[in-house]
Every structure is written in C-alpha cells, then in structure tokens.
Design a protein around this motif. Structure first.
Motif, short mmCIF file in Angstrom:
data_model
loop_
_atom_site.label_atom_id
_atom_site.label_comp_id
_atom_site.label_asym_id
_atom_site.label_seq_id
_atom_site.Cartn_x
_atom_site.Cartn_y
_atom_site.Cartn_z
N ASN A 93 -12.34 -1.07 -1.60
CA ASN A 93 -12.15 -2.29 -0.83
C ASN A 93 -10.70 -2.42 -0.36
OD1 ASN A 93 -14.79 -3.30 -1.03
ND2 ASN A 93 -14.40 -4.14 -3.06
N PRO A 94 -10.49 -3.04 0.81
CA PRO A 94 -9.11 -3.31 1.26
C PRO A 94 -8.42 -4.25 0.28
CG PRO A 94 -10.72 -3.63 3.04
CD PRO A 94 -11.50 -3.51 1.77
N PRO A 95 -7.09 -4.30 0.28
CA PRO A 95 -6.19 -3.52 1.13
C PRO A 95 -6.04 -2.08 0.65
CG PRO A 95 -4.92 -4.91 -0.34
CD PRO A 95 -6.36 -5.28 -0.56
N LEU A 96 -5.67 -1.23 1.55
CA LEU A 96 -5.52 0.18 1.25
C LEU A 96 -4.31 0.42 0.35
CD1 LEU A 96 -6.59 3.08 2.02
CD2 LEU A 96 -4.81 3.08 3.76
N ASN A 170 -4.70 -8.38 6.34
CA ASN A 170 -5.27 -7.46 5.34
C ASN A 170 -6.49 -8.04 4.64
OD1 ASN A 170 -4.01 -9.42 3.84
ND2 ASN A 170 -2.90 -8.01 2.50
N GLY A 171 -7.15 -9.02 5.23
CA GLY A 171 -8.33 -9.59 4.61
C GLY A 171 -9.55 -8.70 4.81
N PHE A 172 -10.62 -8.97 4.04
CA PHE A 172 -11.87 -8.24 4.20
C PHE A 172 -13.02 -9.12 3.71
CE2 PHE A 172 -10.64 -7.46 -0.15
CZ PHE A 172 -11.82 -7.38 -0.87
N GLY A 173 -14.23 -8.76 4.15
CA GLY A 173 -15.41 -9.50 3.72
C GLY A 173 -15.41 -10.94 4.20
N GLY A 174 -14.66 -11.22 5.27
CA GLY A 174 -14.61 -12.58 5.79
C GLY A 174 -13.63 -13.48 5.07
N SER A 175 -12.88 -12.91 4.10
CA SER A 175 -11.95 -13.73 3.32
C SER A 175 -10.80 -14.23 4.20
CB SER A 175 -11.39 -12.92 2.14
OG SER A 175 -10.67 -11.80 2.59
N GLY A 176 -10.52 -15.50 4.11
CA GLY A 176 -9.39 -16.08 4.80
C GLY A 176 -9.60 -16.37 6.27
N VAL A 177 -10.79 -16.13 6.80
CA VAL A 177 -11.04 -16.37 8.22
C VAL A 177 -11.34 -17.86 8.43
CG1 VAL A 177 -12.51 -15.83 10.20
CG2 VAL A 177 -11.97 -14.05 8.52
#
Length: 343
Positions: A93-96, A170-177
């Motif tokens: 999962n991000p962040p890389l 650096n968000g993913f899975g819709g986090s922080g949108v």
C-alpha cells in the motif's frame, strides 16, 4: 515458477475481497511456489538481498473459495534470497518506501518485477497523472499541486466551478479526499493548514482539481494489463460519503467501456508499458483520468463477482509468459555464447 509477493502482512488480508489473495490463490492453484514479505522484512546477508518470507505450503486439495483457502493454507517462515524468485509482485500500500526500492535495485536484472522499480519511482504518487496532460490533451481535469496556501486559495477563488476536489498527494483508497465549495471559503484556510502543515513544522503537497460533473454518481475503475483494459466497474458513492471507493462505503456495478474510455486507455497504455507498469488500475470520471494506481491496484474480486469471471487468470498468464520469454532469451544467449567459446 516461484513468486514473491512484496506486500502488507498476511494477517491484514481481507479474505473475501482482496485482489492480492486472488492472485496468490491462482499461483498456488497452478502449482507455483509462493512467498510473502513486507518491506520491513528485507535484509542483506553476506552482500545478498534476502527477505524473511512467509512461505505458503503446497496443498493437495486447494479450496476454490478464497475465504476457505485463506483459512486452510499453512504457513512457514524462511529467509530466502530474492534473486532466487522468478517474479516479485509488488502489492504494498502507498506511500512508497524508497528504501525498499533500493533493496530491489540489486535484483531487478535477475527477477521479473511487477511493476518495475523505475516505473514505481516515477508513478507512485498522484503527480504521475499529470504526465498525460498537455496543451493537446484534455484527458485529465485541471490540476494544481502545491504547498503554497495563498496560491491554492487564489485558484479556488478564480475557478469557474463552484466545487473542487482537495486531496493529499500521497493518499490512497480515497483517504483524505474532500469536496470543497466556494460558499464555504471561510473554512478553506483551516483545511489547507490541516492538510499541508505537520506538527513538526514540515509540510505536505496537496492536489487541487476541478470538480467533474457527474462525480457524485461515482467513478469508473479500469484494470489494465500490459497496456490493455481487462476489466471495469462503476463505483457508486454511499449515501453518507462523496467518495466512491468501496473501502469508503461505496458499492459496485457492471460497466461497459465507452468509446471515450477505450480511447483514453489506448492513449495512455503505451506509456504505462514503456514505464514497466504492467498491472495498473485507473480511475475515470466523465471520460477524465483522475488517478493511476500502480502499487496495489484492486478490483479483481469485485469484478469477478459482477461478471462471473476470474481476471486473476489473465494476470498470471501474462506473468508466466514474461518469465518464459526471459528464460528462453537466457537459454538462447547461453547456447550462442557456448558456440563462440568452443569455436
């Protein structure tokens, strides 16, 4: 064939909906050896890159159901050299983690890595999407990336739209949108403070994008394999959340790619392949490319359910073919070199 999945811990797998588990299951079903490790389990022993791997024992009878397979499979721990694997499947999962890539640099010429190290370096965050937009292309929404709060506020005020999308780089899975509106400008500065400024004084980049009409009805997740679309689904937001990610409460439905979406895939596919990004998930709204997911694109299990298919078979078919090509090229070179040596 032996495959190492570099990913999150086995205990964090969702046995019903996890794309990684579907890929692992398909590998085991075909008789391939499978090991898992997390970035934290990489190590160097006697100048050789190794990993503390969770190895899946081979099974005489492999359950068809993923949840049953997850419960019944037996695991053991082994330290194994990464160069001994045929494939490294990147599913973290991000962040890389840049240190992880430094470890993998030592084996990138020996092992087929999905997705490639260089490709991940270039495309691991949302800035990569901007590479597909220029003065001759209209496939991405107007996008601003900055840490400068005054600049971002200016862009919001000058935008012709009443709404915009704000999200961490650096968000993913819709986090922080989040969805921001001009009618709530009094809250914008505090939101930017929260997103940009860390407690230690450092700062983060944020992305500000034009809101795309129709986004409230969801987005389209398209999975591309070797630059070609292999599956798609519509993700519909829940009643209490504007995000369409399933992890955020969204639901899914069948979707047939439009002429516009097919053209988009055809336009970006060659660059993805050229960058070594073989298995990718893209998010599209209103024909616009919103995100490119290269680290652990998901959606296989959901698409399998709505279309009664098994997309993981296509993915592993591709991986097997690339490994076979690599082995045949090595054998041919060894044979030709032997001829020269014996001349």
């Amino acid at each position: 064939m032996n495959i190492c999945f570099l990913m999150y811990p086995w205990e964090e797998i969702d046995p019903e909906n996890d794309t990684s588990l579907a890929l692992i299951h398909e590998c085991i079903r075909r008789g391939h050896g499978v090991g898992l490790c997390t970035p934290a389990n990489l190590t160097i022993r006697n100048s050789v890159t190794n990993a503390f791997c969770t190895v899946l024992n081979r099974m005489e009878k492999i359950p068809v159901n993923l949840k049953t397979f997850y419960k019944q499979v037996k695991l053991r721990e082994e330290m194994l050299p990464l160069a001994g694997f045929d494939v490294i499947f990147m599913r973290g999962n991000p962040p890389l983690d840049p240190i992880m890539l430094n470890f993998l640099d030592s084996v990138k010429d020996d092992v087929f890595i999905v997705n490639s190290i260089q490709g991940l370096r270039e495309a691991n965050n949302k800035l990569y999407t901007a590479a597909f937009g220029d003065s001759h292309s209209n496939i991405i929404p107007a996008t601003h990336v900055s840490k400068n709060k005054n600049y971002l506020i200016k862009q919001i005020r000058e935008s012709e739209a009443d709404k915009m999308i704000l999200k961490p780089l650096n968000g993913f899975g819709g986090s922080g949108v989040i969805l921001i509106e001009k009618s709530a400008m009094s809250n914008i500065k505090s939101l930017l403070d929260f997103y940009i400024t860390n407690s230690d004084g450092s700062s983060n980049y944020v992305i500000l994008q034009d809101y795309i009409e129709g986004a409230d009805k969801g987005d389209i997740r398209i999975l591309l394999l070797n630059g070609e679309p292999i599956g798609a689904m519509r993700r519909i937001p829940g009643t209490e959340d504007h995000r369409s990610n399933v992890s955020a409460g969204g639901t899914i439905a069948k979707h047939t790619l439009s002429k516009e979406e097919k053209a988009l895939c055809k336009q970006i596919g060659p660059k993805l392949v050229n960058d070594g990004l073989y298995f990718v998930g893209i998010d599209v709204i209103g024909g616009k490319l919103v995100e490119v997911n290269v680290m652990s694109p998901g959606g296989i299990t959901y698409m399998n359910k709505v279309y009664k298919t098994k997309l993981q078979k296509q993915v592993i078919d591709f991986v097997e073919s690339r490994v076979l090509d690599k082995l045949q090229a090595f054998d041919r070179r060894s044979r030709l070199r032997s001829e020269v040596d014996n001349a």
